[in-house]
Design a protein around this motif. Structure first.
Motif, PDB file in Angstrom:
ATOM      1  N   GLY A  64     -88.253  42.515   1.443  1.00  0.00           N
ATOM      2  CA  GLY A  64     -87.007  42.742   0.732  1.00  0.00           C
ATOM      3  C   GLY A  64     -86.132  41.511   0.556  1.00  0.00           C
ATOM      4  N   ARG A  65     -86.570  40.383   1.086  1.00  0.00           N
ATOM      5  CA  ARG A  65     -85.776  39.148   1.019  1.00  0.00           C
ATOM      6  C   ARG A  65     -86.386  38.207  -0.010  1.00  0.00           C
ATOM      7  N   GLU A  66     -85.579  37.749  -0.975  1.00  0.00           N
ATOM      8  CA  GLU A  66     -86.083  36.802  -1.971  1.00  0.00           C
ATOM      9  C   GLU A  66     -86.405  35.468  -1.302  1.00  0.00           C
ATOM     10  N   VAL A  67     -87.623  34.959  -1.577  1.00  0.00           N
ATOM     11  CA  VAL A  67     -88.081  33.741  -0.903  1.00  0.00           C
ATOM     12  C   VAL A  67     -88.502  32.655  -1.898  1.00  0.00           C
ATOM     13  N   ASN A  68     -88.099  32.790  -3.159  1.00  0.00           N
ATOM     14  CA  ASN A  68     -88.517  31.820  -4.183  1.00  0.00           C
ATOM     15  C   ASN A  68     -88.345  30.376  -3.742  1.00  0.00           C
ATOM     16  N   ASP A  69     -87.223  30.080  -3.114  1.00  0.00           N
ATOM     17  CA  ASP A  69     -86.904  28.695  -2.750  1.00  0.00           C
ATOM     18  C   ASP A  69     -87.046  28.436  -1.256  1.00  0.00           C
ATOM     19  N   LEU A  70     -87.651  29.382  -0.548  1.00  0.00           N
ATOM     20  CA  LEU A  70     -87.812  29.221   0.903  1.00  0.00           C
ATOM     21  C   LEU A  70     -89.042  28.371   1.199  1.00  0.00           C
ATOM     22  N   LYS A  71     -88.933  27.455   2.154  1.00  0.00           N
ATOM     23  CA  LYS A  71     -90.066  26.596   2.514  1.00  0.00           C
ATOM     24  C   LYS A  71     -91.175  27.421   3.164  1.00  0.00           C
ATOM     25  N   PRO A  72     -92.423  26.935   3.051  1.00  0.00           N
ATOM     26  CA  PRO A  72     -93.557  27.686   3.619  1.00  0.00           C
ATOM     27  C   PRO A  72     -93.366  28.034   5.093  1.00  0.00           C
ATOM     28  N   LYS A  73     -92.847  27.101   5.884  1.00  0.00           N
ATOM     29  CA  LYS A  73     -92.719  27.318   7.331  1.00  0.00           C
ATOM     30  C   LYS A  73     -91.692  28.390   7.662  1.00  0.00           C
ATOM     31  N   ASP A  74     -90.820  28.718   6.689  1.00  0.00           N
ATOM     32  CA  ASP A  74     -89.772  29.698   6.940  1.00  0.00           C
ATOM     33  C   ASP A  74     -90.132  31.086   6.410  1.00  0.00           C
ATOM     34  N   ARG A  75     -91.331  31.247   5.865  1.00  0.00           N
ATOM     35  CA  ARG A  75     -91.727  32.542   5.286  1.00  0.00           C
ATOM     36  C   ARG A  75     -92.441  33.429   6.294  1.00  0.00           C
ATOM     37  N   ASP A  76     -92.799  32.888   7.438  1.00  0.00           N
ATOM     38  CA  ASP A  76     -93.496  33.646   8.485  1.00  0.00           C
ATOM     39  C   ASP A  76     -94.794  34.254   7.952  1.00  0.00           C
ATOM     40  N   ILE A  77     -95.582  33.394   7.294  1.00  0.00           N
ATOM     41  CA  ILE A  77     -96.873  33.791   6.733  1.00  0.00           C
ATOM     42  C   ILE A  77     -97.925  32.813   7.224  1.00  0.00           C
ATOM     43  N   ALA A  78     -99.109  33.317   7.555  1.00  0.00           N
ATOM     44  CA  ALA A  78    -100.209  32.457   7.995  1.00  0.00           C
ATOM     45  C   ALA A  78    -101.291  32.447   6.922  1.00  0.00           C
ATOM     46  N   MET A  79    -101.847  31.272   6.660  1.00  0.00           N
ATOM     47  CA  MET A  79    -102.858  31.137   5.604  1.00  0.00           C
ATOM     48  C   MET A  79    -104.152  30.596   6.200  1.00  0.00           C
ATOM     49  N   VAL A  80    -105.269  31.226   5.798  1.00  0.00           N
ATOM     50  CA  VAL A  80    -106.602  30.786   6.204  1.00  0.00           C
ATOM     51  C   VAL A  80    -107.286  30.211   4.969  1.00  0.00           C
ATOM     52  N   PHE A  81    -107.659  28.924   5.053  1.00  0.00           N
ATOM     53  CA  PHE A  81    -108.191  28.223   3.895  1.00  0.00           C
ATOM     54  C   PHE A  81    -109.716  28.236   3.881  1.00  0.00           C
ATOM     55  N   GLN A  82    -110.271  27.979   2.704  1.00  0.00           N
ATOM     56  CA  GLN A  82    -111.711  27.837   2.535  1.00  0.00           C
ATOM     57  C   GLN A  82    -112.255  26.678   3.359  1.00  0.00           C
ATOM     58  N   SER A  83    -111.480  25.612   3.466  1.00  0.00           N
ATOM     59  CA  SER A  83    -111.940  24.379   4.115  1.00  0.00           C
ATOM     60  C   SER A  83    -111.615  24.324   5.606  1.00  0.00           C
ATOM     61  N   TYR A  84    -111.150  25.446   6.198  1.00  0.00           N
ATOM     62  CA  TYR A  84    -110.815  25.571   7.620  1.00  0.00           C
ATOM     63  C   TYR A  84    -109.516  24.835   7.970  1.00  0.00           C
ATOM     64  N   ALA A  85    -109.342  23.583   7.475  1.00  0.00           N
ATOM     65  CA  ALA A  85    -108.110  22.812   7.713  1.00  0.00           C
ATOM     66  C   ALA A  85    -107.792  22.688   9.200  1.00  0.00           C
ATOM     67  N   LEU A  86    -108.802  22.359  10.013  1.00  0.00           N
ATOM     68  CA  LEU A  86    -108.600  22.147  11.444  1.00  0.00           C
ATOM     69  C   LEU A  86    -108.348  20.666  11.727  1.00  0.00           C
ATOM     70  N   TYR A  87    -107.604  20.397  12.798  1.00  0.00           N
ATOM     71  CA  TYR A  87    -107.369  19.004  13.199  1.00  0.00           C
ATOM     72  C   TYR A  87    -108.589  18.513  13.984  1.00  0.00           C
ATOM     73  N   PRO A  88    -109.301  17.502  13.470  1.00  0.00           N
ATOM     74  CA  PRO A  88    -110.570  17.096  14.099  1.00  0.00           C
ATOM     75  C   PRO A  88    -110.414  16.500  15.488  1.00  0.00           C
ATOM     76  N   HIS A  89    -109.230  15.940  15.787  1.00  0.00           N
ATOM     77  CA  HIS A  89    -109.029  15.279  17.083  1.00  0.00           C
ATOM     78  C   HIS A  89    -108.550  16.246  18.157  1.00  0.00           C
ATOM     79  N   MET A  90    -108.313  17.499  17.783  1.00  0.00           N
ATOM     80  CA  MET A  90    -107.811  18.488  18.742  1.00  0.00           C
ATOM     81  C   MET A  90    -108.925  19.435  19.157  1.00  0.00           C
TER      82      MET A  90
END
Length: 364
Positions: A64-90
């Motif tokens: 119910g909250r408009e998020v058009n201009d909200l930054k990704p980190k503030d949307r409380d959403i998690a995304m799983v990518f095709q490329s895994y996007a893992l940190y190789p050194h961790m």
């Protein structure tokens, strides 16, 4: 968990439109799958929900909250990518806990969240390893675990299984479905894979050229496609199409194919004589050597699948497919008769839209 509301969402790159006013309401806990050909805008739409792409016009609301201009980190959403996007050194554990450490969550909470996600995904033996020491399936489970530990309002999946082999895709598909059943999280999933869409979705959103073509339960799209695009895109092997025109009156009509063959329709509301139409039937619904009537066809190719065979035919010069569990040997060049049961037919008008048929037999 969260509801997601998209209202008249438009995306343009310069003068090039990509999305043309998409409307979509996603209820709390739904699993929505976006399908369509490459370039249809499904990944762009997903990235707009995530905040990774700007919205040219329209409104996006989460809970119910408009998020058009909200930054990704503030949307409380998690995304799983095709490329895994893992940190190789961790390590695996550090990859999974990274977002919680950024939030400065208590160490006890981080450890508990990682342990719970790891146990659910079978990652306990790999927590000390780095991504390069994992298989593709294990890396994708780590990416999912990283999303789970955040306990977000919604999960977004961008073709997460496309880099895996067939057996791993099957395993991970079951894992994602189990995870959704367990967590009940609102999920939006992009894929071009028919099986993923049909098995995972609460509802499927079929897209083409930046527009939504149909929204519905998987079997609704399969059994009652809204138009020629959906009919041809959903299902594997794809639906067969034959061109023709209406013959007879609406209470006792048929399609006259281009070669003159008549295919009975049953009751056909609202179409007049000689209206051009497209007749559709799925490969598994075609009758082979029917007791009466039928159309002559020539076998061009035979594909054994284990479950049955796919026959590639020509019907008066038009490519045609049949799927049958009957493994009776057929050879290229062989001729046979095929029939079209009226209750299995799909009819599409000159504009490509579905025309509802009543297959009830007509009294003599």
């Amino acid at each position: 968990m969260a509801s997601i509301e998209l209202s008249r969402i438009v995306k343009t790159y310069g003068d090039h439109p990509v999305l043309h006013g998409v409307d979509l309401s996603i209820a709390d806990g739904e699993f929505i799958v976006l399908v369509g050909p490459s370039g249809c805008g499904k990944s762009t739409l997903l990235r707009m929900i995530a905040g990774l792409e700007s919205i040219s016009s329209g409104t996006l609301k989460i809970d119910g909250r408009e998020v058009n201009d909200l930054k990704p980190k503030d949307r409380d959403i998690a995304m799983v990518f095709q490329s895994y996007a893992l940190y190789p050194h961790m390590s695996v554990a550090d990859n999974m806990s990274y977002s919680l450490r950024l939030r400065r969550s208590p160490k006890e909470k981080i450890a508990a969240a990682v342990a719970a996600a790891s146990a659910k995904l079978g990652l306990d033996p790999y927590l000390a390893r780095r991504p390069k020491a994992l298989s593709g399936g294990q890396r994708q489970r780590v990416a999912m675990g990283r999303a789970i530990v955040r306990q977000p309002k919604a999960f977004l999946f961008d073709e997460p299984l496309s880099n895996l082999d067939a057996r791993l895709r099957e395993q991970m598909r079951a894992e994602i479905k189990r995870m959704h059943g367990e967590f009940g999280a609102t999920s939006v999933y992009v894929t071009h894979d028919q099986i993923e869409a049909m098995t995972l979705a609460t509802r499927i959103v079929a897209m083409n050229a930046g527009e939504v073509q149909q929204i519905g339960a998987p079997l609704d799209l399969y059994d009652r496609p809204a138009n020629l695009f959906v009919a041809g895109f959903i299902g594997s092997p794809g639906m067969n199409f034959l061109e023709g025109q209406i013959s007879g009156q609406e209470m006792q009509s048929a399609v006259r194919l281009t070669n003159g063959t008549l295919v009975p329709l049953g009751r056909n509301p609202g179409l007049s004589e000689r209206t051009p139409v497209t007749l559709g039937i799925r490969p598994e619904h075609v009758a082979i050597r029917p007791a009466a009537g039928g159309v002559e066809a020539t076998v061009e190719l035979v594909e054994p699948t284990g479950l049955g065979i796919i026959l590639h035919l020509t019907v008066h010069g038009v490519a045609f497919k049949i799927f049958t569990a009957d493994r009776a040997l057929l050879t290229p060049g062989e001729r046979l008769t095929v029939g079209f049961p009226v209750e299995r037919l799909h009819l599409f008008g000159p504009d490509g839209a579905r025309i509802a048929l009543d297959p009830t037999p007509i009294a003599a």
